[in-house]
Write a protein that holds these residues in place. Structure first.
Motif, PDB file in Angstrom:
ATOM      1  N   ASP B  69       0.861  -1.180   0.000  1.00  0.00           N
ATOM      2  CA  ASP B  69       0.000   0.000   0.000  1.00  0.00           C
ATOM      3  C   ASP B  69       0.893   1.224   0.000  1.00  0.00           C
ATOM      4  OD1 ASP B  69      -2.331   1.488   2.396  1.00  0.00           O
ATOM      5  OD2 ASP B  69      -2.002   1.856   0.259  1.00  0.00           O
ATOM      6  N   GLY B  70       0.927   1.935  -1.110  1.00  0.00           N
ATOM      7  CA  GLY B  70       1.795   3.098  -1.172  1.00  0.00           C
ATOM      8  C   GLY B  70       1.233   4.235  -0.348  1.00  0.00           C
ATOM      9  N   ALA B  71       2.111   5.107   0.083  1.00  0.00           N
ATOM     10  CA  ALA B  71       1.632   6.297   0.787  1.00  0.00           C
ATOM     11  C   ALA B  71       1.050   7.256  -0.242  1.00  0.00           C
ATOM     12  CB  ALA B  71       2.788   6.955   1.531  1.00  0.00           C
ATOM     13  N   PRO B  72       0.002   7.973   0.116  1.00  0.00           N
ATOM     14  CA  PRO B  72      -0.575   8.882  -0.869  1.00  0.00           C
ATOM     15  C   PRO B  72       0.407   9.994  -1.217  1.00  0.00           C
ATOM     16  CG  PRO B  72      -1.649   9.127   1.248  1.00  0.00           C
ATOM     17  CD  PRO B  72      -0.759   7.963   1.369  1.00  0.00           C
ATOM     18  N   ALA B  89      -1.066  -2.579  -4.427  1.00  0.00           N
ATOM     19  CA  ALA B  89      -0.650  -3.608  -5.365  1.00  0.00           C
ATOM     20  C   ALA B  89      -0.525  -4.931  -4.636  1.00  0.00           C
ATOM     21  CB  ALA B  89       0.703  -3.242  -5.987  1.00  0.00           C
ATOM     22  N   ARG B  90      -0.593  -6.016  -5.408  1.00  0.00           N
ATOM     23  CA  ARG B  90      -0.390  -7.334  -4.814  1.00  0.00           C
ATOM     24  C   ARG B  90       0.809  -7.976  -5.483  1.00  0.00           C
ATOM     25  NH1 ARG B  90      -4.412 -11.093  -5.283  1.00  0.00           N
ATOM     26  NH2 ARG B  90      -4.238 -10.632  -7.496  1.00  0.00           N
ATOM     27  N   TRP B  91       1.599  -8.591  -4.685  1.00  0.00           N
ATOM     28  CA  TRP B  91       2.808  -9.212  -5.232  1.00  0.00           C
ATOM     29  C   TRP B  91       3.094 -10.492  -4.466  1.00  0.00           C
ATOM     30  CZ3 TRP B  91       7.333  -8.999  -1.921  1.00  0.00           C
ATOM     31  CH2 TRP B  91       7.156  -8.243  -0.757  1.00  0.00           C
ATOM     32  N   ARG B  92       3.948 -11.302  -5.084  1.00  0.00           N
ATOM     33  CA  ARG B  92       4.348 -12.504  -4.359  1.00  0.00           C
ATOM     34  C   ARG B  92       5.783 -12.809  -4.718  1.00  0.00           C
ATOM     35  NH1 ARG B  92       0.399 -16.812  -6.390  1.00  0.00           N
ATOM     36  NH2 ARG B  92       0.350 -17.481  -4.245  1.00  0.00           N
ATOM     37  N   ILE B  93       6.412 -13.529  -3.806  1.00  0.00           N
ATOM     38  CA  ILE B  93       7.821 -13.887  -3.998  1.00  0.00           C
ATOM     39  C   ILE B  93       7.860 -15.214  -4.733  1.00  0.00           C
ATOM     40  CG2 ILE B  93       9.983 -14.347  -2.827  1.00  0.00           C
ATOM     41  CD1 ILE B  93       8.741 -12.742  -0.454  1.00  0.00           C
ATOM     42  N   THR B  94       8.181 -15.161  -5.998  1.00  0.00           N
ATOM     43  CA  THR B  94       8.173 -16.391  -6.781  1.00  0.00           C
ATOM     44  C   THR B  94       9.539 -17.067  -6.827  1.00  0.00           C
ATOM     45  OG1 THR B  94       8.432 -14.913  -8.642  1.00  0.00           O
ATOM     46  CG2 THR B  94       6.267 -15.885  -8.329  1.00  0.00           C
ATOM     47  N   ASP B  95      10.589 -16.263  -6.664  1.00  0.00           N
ATOM     48  CA  ASP B  95      11.921 -16.849  -6.670  1.00  0.00           C
ATOM     49  C   ASP B  95      12.587 -16.488  -5.345  1.00  0.00           C
ATOM     50  OD1 ASP B  95      14.442 -17.773  -7.105  1.00  0.00           O
ATOM     51  OD2 ASP B  95      14.704 -16.780  -9.045  1.00  0.00           O
ATOM     52  N   PRO B  96      12.397 -17.322  -4.331  1.00  0.00           N
ATOM     53  CA  PRO B  96      12.852 -16.928  -2.994  1.00  0.00           C
ATOM     54  C   PRO B  96      14.363 -16.764  -2.906  1.00  0.00           C
ATOM     55  CG  PRO B  96      11.866 -19.123  -2.962  1.00  0.00           C
ATOM     56  CD  PRO B  96      11.665 -18.586  -4.320  1.00  0.00           C
ATOM     57  N   LEU B  97      15.057 -17.523  -3.679  1.00  0.00           N
ATOM     58  CA  LEU B  97      16.511 -17.427  -3.638  1.00  0.00           C
ATOM     59  C   LEU B  97      16.958 -16.054  -4.115  1.00  0.00           C
ATOM     60  CD1 LEU B  97      18.819 -19.209  -2.879  1.00  0.00           C
ATOM     61  CD2 LEU B  97      19.005 -19.954  -5.248  1.00  0.00           C
ATOM     62  N   GLN B  98      16.435 -15.651  -5.261  1.00  0.00           N
ATOM     63  CA  GLN B  98      16.766 -14.353  -5.827  1.00  0.00           C
ATOM     64  C   GLN B  98      16.388 -13.242  -4.856  1.00  0.00           C
ATOM     65  OE1 GLN B  98      18.493 -14.250  -8.301  1.00  0.00           O
ATOM     66  NE2 GLN B  98      18.102 -12.506  -9.614  1.00  0.00           N
ATOM     67  N   TYR B  99      15.193 -13.409  -4.298  1.00  0.00           N
ATOM     68  CA  TYR B  99      14.680 -12.420  -3.342  1.00  0.00           C
ATOM     69  C   TYR B  99      15.634 -12.312  -2.158  1.00  0.00           C
ATOM     70  CZ  TYR B  99      11.459 -10.492   0.177  1.00  0.00           C
ATOM     71  OH  TYR B  99      10.867  -9.750   1.150  1.00  0.00           O
ATOM     72  N   LYS B 195      -6.349   3.009  -5.282  1.00  0.00           N
ATOM     73  CA  LYS B 195      -7.194   2.893  -4.098  1.00  0.00           C
ATOM     74  C   LYS B 195      -7.928   4.198  -3.845  1.00  0.00           C
ATOM     75  CE  LYS B 195      -5.814   2.797   0.216  1.00  0.00           C
ATOM     76  NZ  LYS B 195      -5.271   2.449   1.532  1.00  0.00           N
ATOM     77  N   ARG B 196      -7.188   5.298  -3.842  1.00  0.00           N
ATOM     78  CA  ARG B 196      -7.825   6.593  -3.625  1.00  0.00           C
ATOM     79  C   ARG B 196      -7.271   7.605  -4.594  1.00  0.00           C
ATOM     80  NH1 ARG B 196      -7.107   7.053   2.844  1.00  0.00           N
ATOM     81  NH2 ARG B 196      -8.350   5.223   3.374  1.00  0.00           N
ATOM     82  N   ILE B 197      -8.181   8.398  -5.140  1.00  0.00           N
ATOM     83  CA  ILE B 197      -7.749   9.542  -5.932  1.00  0.00           C
ATOM     84  C   ILE B 197      -8.537  10.731  -5.440  1.00  0.00           C
ATOM     85  CG2 ILE B 197      -7.549  10.514  -8.229  1.00  0.00           C
ATOM     86  CD1 ILE B 197      -7.689   7.744  -9.336  1.00  0.00           C
ATOM     87  N   ASN B 198      -7.868  11.754  -5.022  1.00  0.00           N
ATOM     88  CA  ASN B 198      -8.554  12.943  -4.518  1.00  0.00           C
ATOM     89  C   ASN B 198      -7.886  14.185  -5.037  1.00  0.00           C
ATOM     90  OD1 ASN B 198     -10.702  12.044  -2.891  1.00  0.00           O
ATOM     91  ND2 ASN B 198      -9.213  11.334  -1.395  1.00  0.00           N
ATOM     92  N   TYR B 199      -8.655  15.242  -5.025  1.00  0.00           N
ATOM     93  CA  TYR B 199      -8.053  16.507  -5.382  1.00  0.00           C
ATOM     94  C   TYR B 199      -7.090  16.926  -4.299  1.00  0.00           C
ATOM     95  CZ  TYR B 199     -11.551  17.092  -8.990  1.00  0.00           C
ATOM     96  OH  TYR B 199     -12.327  16.937 -10.084  1.00  0.00           O
ATOM     97  N   ASN B 200      -6.013  17.524  -4.718  1.00  0.00           N
ATOM     98  CA  ASN B 200      -5.063  18.108  -3.789  1.00  0.00           C
ATOM     99  C   ASN B 200      -5.732  19.264  -3.055  1.00  0.00           C
ATOM    100  OD1 ASN B 200      -2.779  18.768  -2.522  1.00  0.00           O
ATOM    101  ND2 ASN B 200      -1.759  19.676  -4.284  1.00  0.00           N
ATOM    102  N   GLU B 201      -5.251  19.540  -1.845  1.00  0.00           N
ATOM    103  CA  GLU B 201      -5.847  20.617  -1.056  1.00  0.00           C
ATOM    104  C   GLU B 201      -5.891  21.921  -1.810  1.00  0.00           C
ATOM    105  OE1 GLU B 201      -7.102  18.667   2.251  1.00  0.00           O
ATOM    106  OE2 GLU B 201      -7.352  20.778   1.784  1.00  0.00           O
ATOM    107  N   SER B 202      -4.842  22.211  -2.587  1.00  0.00           N
ATOM    108  CA  SER B 202      -4.780  23.509  -3.238  1.00  0.00           C
ATOM    109  C   SER B 202      -5.806  23.632  -4.349  1.00  0.00           C
ATOM    110  CB  SER B 202      -3.383  23.745  -3.815  1.00  0.00           C
ATOM    111  OG  SER B 202      -3.122  22.766  -4.806  1.00  0.00           O
ATOM    112  N   VAL B 203      -6.205  22.495  -4.931  1.00  0.00           N
ATOM    113  CA  VAL B 203      -7.144  22.538  -6.057  1.00  0.00           C
ATOM    114  C   VAL B 203      -8.586  22.566  -5.567  1.00  0.00           C
ATOM    115  CG1 VAL B 203      -7.807  21.317  -8.154  1.00  0.00           C
ATOM    116  CG2 VAL B 203      -5.479  21.218  -7.359  1.00  0.00           C
ATOM    117  N   ARG B 204      -8.785  22.122  -4.340  1.00  0.00           N
ATOM    118  CA  ARG B 204     -10.167  21.925  -3.878  1.00  0.00           C
ATOM    119  C   ARG B 204     -11.018  23.191  -3.924  1.00  0.00           C
ATOM    120  NH1 ARG B 204      -9.222  17.994   0.817  1.00  0.00           N
ATOM    121  NH2 ARG B 204      -8.544  16.204  -0.381  1.00  0.00           N
TER     122      ARG B 204
END
Lengths: 354, 318
Positions: B69-72, B89-99, B195-204
């Motif tokens: 979950d990225g920070a806004p 986003a969803r992700w998984r570790i498919t190559d644990p060695l590389q990881y 997940k969320r899209i909002n107007y920036n405070e300055s645009v509101r």
């Protein structure tokens, strides 16, 4: 060993306790326990340990859940509600999953006393941020909603996704914004709520299945939906204007209805009155004519006499009322007739008499 | 004495056994390291396994689908609107060695994902107008409030601006670009969603102003419609009132006219039958008139020439 007397004697308590243990040991193992105090200590500990192990291998599952049992970490089986036994000492682990309970997640608001940590957004201020959305006509709205779901597949719920409930929160927010983002602000706030709920439900269920979370979404319910606070007043103005419009039209209609039916009634009244006049005139005419005709019949039998009679009768009636009469001989036309004009309330009537 | 030795040996045996055995949970995949270096392939099968005691260590890596979950963060769109975007986003570790080799733990994995996904999102958002990111369905016709008037329906208000691509395609663009970049870390990116899209405070404030003026326009339209309709009804009232009253007048006069005509006809028929009836009518009608005309304070000057007073001159006047 005078156990009867010694029971009440506190100094002898330990020895009587040891006697009890010895008896139990004998009953369990059939041999005499070895003597000596350190060994006794070990027996006590072993006994307690056995008790703990026995306790940890029994578990109950409430009637709205099932348990997933893993042996050495590997999935073993799913166990229905009731009292069950598992291998102790960490060999078997049982995780209880509430499959029959309907769970819910709230977005944009919180009800107090929730035990599920995923029911509402973490932190206090996130509630506001959860509700803010952009609509399809690039306006803003505040949306609150509730998602009700059940855990359908306990093994998928536990093993496929690390945090399925957190993921459900993300999915729910993302889907709601997608659905709201396709709609105008009017649809979101007033007329399209039903449609939004059903479309959100379908999309969330699709995603939930695609993500293999073992969750099935039962219902999506919209709660309060409002325009952003600074705009709310002007939205209210629109409602008020709508009502004002209705009021103006109704008032005008009322005025109309006050006047027009009354006028219609009055028109009818006047027509009927005229009808009455018509009947009256015709009847009077017919009456007059009938009377005249009867008279004419008799008159035609003896006209001269009838004329004379009527004349004299009329004159009799008329002249007897007249207070001031002057009769002048027609032959004497030398006499100047003097009219006494001093007589009270006598109007001079200059009539040329024959 | 023997007992102490036996118990110590038992304890040592147990400890060694514990070190040689390890469990792999259903949700784990394990890399065995020896003195810090990984040995062998990753162990993905759940259950009880054996390793070398004391020398080899177990590193457990999650096998499940993990969430990011990225920070806004604020970023501009192609049409210069500043919006605050929050992805997950969803992700998984498919190559644990590389990881294990490249990232070692989840904190660095999340931070890498922050960088990669953040920059790809910024690129995608800057390339598209805001409406492309908000809306999904291309040809959706919005529901209309039944109370809106014709002119409003024709205007732009309450309309959905048409889009070319839509949210899903933008998400896919970010996904394609980012998933290539994370593969080198042994990670598979499964999907990305806004997940969320909002107007920036300055645009509101600007957005709110626009919404307020839109609503005001609608409100004024309602008021003027109301007034217009009310005026129309008032006009109807006056018109209908006049119509009814004048119709009443006309019909009344018609009836009265007919009545008068009929009465006249009846009278004329009776009085005009022959000369005799005419004479009689004139006579009787005049006789009727005398009592009405001559009242008790009239002054009459009469002559002995009349039919009534002629006998005053003698018995047999001429």
């Amino acid at each position: 060993m005078n156990s009867q007397q010694d029971k009440w004697n506190p100094k002898n308590q330990s020895s009587s306790g040891a006697d009890e243990l010895k008896k139990m040991w004998v009953s369990l193992f059939g041999t005499q326990p070895p003597e000596g105090s350190p060994k006794r200590f070990i027996f006590i500990i072993l006994f307690v340990l056995l008790g703990i192990i026995a306790w940890s291998s029994v578990y109950t599952i409430p009637s709205d859940s099932v348990a997933v049992v893993q042996r050495f970490g590997k999935y073993l089986k799913e166990v229905p509600p009731g009292l069950h036994v598992k291998l102790p000492l960490g060999i078997d682990s049982a995780v209880i999953v509430p499959v029959k309970r309907q769970l819910k997640q709230e977005f944009g608001f919180q009800t107090a006393g929730a035990t599920d940590p995923f029911q509402s957004a973490p932190g206090k201020h996130n509630g506001v941020q959860e509700t803010q959305m952009v609509t399809g006509d690039l306006n803003a709205a505040l949306v609150e909603w509730v998602v009700q779901y059940r855990i359908e597949s306990p093994s998928k719920f536990l093993f496929e996704v690390r945090s399925p409930r957190q993921t459900l929160r993300y999915v729910s927010e993302s889907v709601m914004r997608e659905v709201v983002g396709d709609r105008t602000v009017d649809e979101v706030i007033t007329i399209g709520r039903q449609e939004i709920e059903s479309e959100a439900l379908i999309k969330m269920q699709t995603l939930s299945t695609k993500y293999a979370m073992g969750i099935s979404i039962d219902q999506v319910q919209l709660k309060n939906i409002n325009p952003p606070r600074p705009v709310q007043e002007s939205f209210n103005e629109v409602n008020q204007a709508q009502q004002e419009k209705e009021k103006l039209i109704n008032e005008a209609r009322r005025e109309y209805n006050k006047v027009i039916p009354l006028a219609e009634g009055e028109k009818d009244q006047r027509i009927r009155e005229a009808d009455g006049y018509r009947l009256k005139r015709i009847n009077e005419a017919e009456g007059d004519v009938a009377r005249f005709n009867s008279l004419l019949t008799e008159y035609s039998k003896a006209p001269e006499v009838t004329r004379r009679r009527i004349y004299i009768e009329t004159m009799e009636q008329v002249l007897s009322n007249v207070q001031s009469k002057v009769i002048i001989d027609s032959a004497s036309n030398n006499l100047l007739p003097l009219l006494n004009l001093d007589s009270s309330s006598i109007k001079a009537k200059s009539g040329e008499s024959k | 004495m023997k007992l102490i030795v036996i118990s110590v040996l038992t304890i040592l045996l147990l400890v060694t056994a514990k070190q040689a055995l390890y469990t792999v949970d259903e949700v784990e995949q394990v890399i065995i390291t020896q003195f810090g270096k990984p040995v062998g392939a990753s162990v993905t099968e759940a259950g009880l396994h054996v390793k070398m005691p004391f020398i080899q260590e177990v590193n457990a890596i999650d096998k499940r689908i993990l969430e990011w979950d990225g920070a806004p963060s604020d970023m501009p769109t192609k049409d210069k609107l500043y919006i605050s975007v929050d992805l997950f986003a969803r992700w998984r570790i498919t190559d644990p060695l590389q990881y294990f080799l490249r990232l070692r733990d989840e904190r660095s994995a999340q931070s890498r994902l922050d960088d990669i996904l953040g920059s790809e999102t910024r690129n995608a958002v800057a390339k598209h107008e805001l409406i492309e990111i908000i809306r999904t369905t291309k040809d959706r016709v919005p529901m209309r409030d039944a109370l809106l008037s014709e002119t409003e329906r024709d205007s732009d208000m309450g309309n959905l601006v048409p889009i070319k691509k839509g949210r899903q395609l933008v998400e896919e663009e970010i996904f394609t670009a980012a998933s290539e970049k994370v593969q080198v870390f042994g990670i598979e990116l499964l999907d990305i969603r806004f997940k969320r899209i909002n107007y920036n405070e300055s645009v509101r404030p600007k957005i709110y102003d626009r919404m307020i003026s839109e609503r005001r326009q609608i409100a004024e339209r309602f008021l003027s419609e109301g007034n217009g309709e009310a005026a129309r009804i008032r006009g109807n009232r006056v018109r209908d009132l006049n119509k009814i009253q004048s119709e009443a007048y006309r019909e009344v006069e018609e009836i009265r006219g007919l009545a008068d005509a009929k009465a006249t006809e009846i009278y004329a028929q009776a009085y005009n039958k022959n000369q005799q009836s005419i004479d009689l009518y004139e006579f009787t009608r005049t006789m009727q008139a005398y009592p009405a005309i001559i009242s008790n304070n009239s002054t009459l000057v009469l002559s002995t020439d009349s039919d009534l007073f002629k006998f005053l001159n003698g018995i047999d006047p001429q």
